[in-house]
Design an enzyme around this catalytic site. Structure first.
Site, mmCIF file in Angstrom:
data_model
loop_
_atom_site.group_PDB
_atom_site.id
_atom_site.type_symbol
_atom_site.label_atom_id
_atom_site.label_comp_id
_atom_site.label_asym_id
_atom_site.label_seq_id
_atom_site.Cartn_x
_atom_site.Cartn_y
_atom_site.Cartn_z
ATOM 1 N N LYS A 1 24.933 -2.471 36.035
ATOM 2 C CA LYS A 1 25.245 -1.032 35.305
ATOM 3 C C LYS A 1 26.416 -0.560 35.770
ATOM 4 C CE LYS A 1 20.382 0.658 36.238
ATOM 5 N NZ LYS A 1 19.378 1.698 36.327
ATOM 6 N N TYR B 1 16.765 4.246 26.890
ATOM 7 C CA TYR B 1 15.766 4.777 28.083
ATOM 8 C C TYR B 1 14.928 5.771 27.362
ATOM 9 C CZ TYR B 1 18.140 2.537 31.929
ATOM 10 O OH TYR B 1 18.394 1.585 32.753
ATOM 11 N N ASN C 1 21.907 2.480 40.661
ATOM 12 C CA ASN C 1 21.100 1.561 41.466
ATOM 13 C C ASN C 1 21.522 0.186 41.059
ATOM 14 O OD1 ASN C 1 20.035 1.617 38.864
ATOM 15 N ND2 ASN C 1 17.967 2.071 39.816
ATOM 16 N N HIS D 1 19.087 -2.968 36.215
ATOM 17 C CA HIS D 1 17.965 -2.559 35.573
ATOM 18 C C HIS D 1 17.085 -3.945 35.546
ATOM 19 C CE1 HIS D 1 14.845 -1.244 32.933
ATOM 20 N NE2 HIS D 1 15.077 -2.241 32.190
HETATM 21 P P1 CMP Z 1 15.922 1.762 35.972
HETATM 22 O O1 CMP Z 1 15.173 0.646 36.657
HETATM 23 O O2 CMP Z 1 16.856 0.950 35.087
HETATM 24 O O3 CMP Z 1 14.989 2.805 35.011
HETATM 25 C C1 CMP Z 1 15.201 4.078 34.702
HETATM 26 C C2 CMP Z 1 16.518 4.437 35.579
HETATM 27 O O4 CMP Z 1 16.449 5.870 35.472
HETATM 28 C C3 CMP Z 1 16.405 4.040 36.924
HETATM 29 O O5 CMP Z 1 16.606 2.522 36.985
HETATM 30 C C4 CMP Z 1 17.484 4.777 37.699
HETATM 31 O O6 CMP Z 1 18.877 4.432 37.272
HETATM 32 C C5 CMP Z 1 17.447 6.269 36.848
HETATM 33 N N1 CMP Z 1 16.961 7.331 37.684
HETATM 34 C C6 CMP Z 1 17.343 8.364 37.880
HETATM 35 N N2 CMP Z 1 16.768 9.246 38.780
HETATM 36 C C7 CMP Z 1 15.804 8.512 38.847
HETATM 37 C C8 CMP Z 1 14.558 8.802 39.513
HETATM 38 N N3 CMP Z 1 14.337 10.174 40.114
HETATM 39 N N4 CMP Z 1 13.448 8.316 39.356
HETATM 40 C C9 CMP Z 1 13.607 7.077 38.476
HETATM 41 N N5 CMP Z 1 14.526 6.387 38.052
HETATM 42 C C10 CMP Z 1 15.807 7.408 38.142
#
Ligand code: CMP
Length: 135
Positions: free
Chosen positions: A11, A51, A114, A117
């Protein structure tokens, strides 16, 4: 039946902070083969499409803005039991809960930024890989 491929994105925060090599190194050390690899910038429209499953979630707009804030690295990875093993390697979505030795424990800054993905199912791995690499 489990397939042997998953999909990942490094990311924008992790790309910006010079962690492409560190993260790909952990992926290869974890036994994954990098089948496809591409550094690319997403428009807000493309990030929103990727998304779309989260459209109704309160974090959706911020997520779209964040994912289009700088380049990402998209990759298709191969290994037996790829989807589940990769989710183990990256750790919990929220880095506060990520286990020692995981990619998110080492590189994630927040639940949104984070670092990586990882697909959550074989079906989504196929869809998400095709989003970048369909020929
Ligand atoms: P990812 O696994 O890419 O899937 C959805 C993304 O939304 C997640 O990682 C985070 O980058 C983002 N995100 C932000 N806030 C939240 C939340 N409260 N719960 C889950 N995903 C979140």
């Amino acid at each position: 039946m489990a397939t042997n491929r998953t999909f990942t994105m490094i990311k924008p925060d992790a790309v910006k902070d010079n962690h492409i090599g560190g993260i790909l190194g952990m992926i290869e050390a974890g036994g994954f083969r990098i089948v496809e690899l591409q550094k690319v910038s997403l428009t807000p429209e493309r990030a929103g499409q990727f998304y779309a499953v989260h459209k109704e979630r309160p974090f959706y707009n911020d997520l779209v803005q964040y994912m289009s804030s700088g380049p990402i690295v998209a990759a298709i990875l191969e290994k037996d039991n790829a989807v589940a093993d990769f989710r183990t390697l990256i750790g919990a979505t929220n880095p506060a809960n990520a286990e020692e030795g995981t990619i998110r424990k080492k590189y994630a800054k927040s639940i949104e930024a984070n670092a990586v993905h990882g697909s959550d199912s074989d079906e989504n791995a196929q869809i998400e890989g095709d989003f970048y690499f369909s020929k």
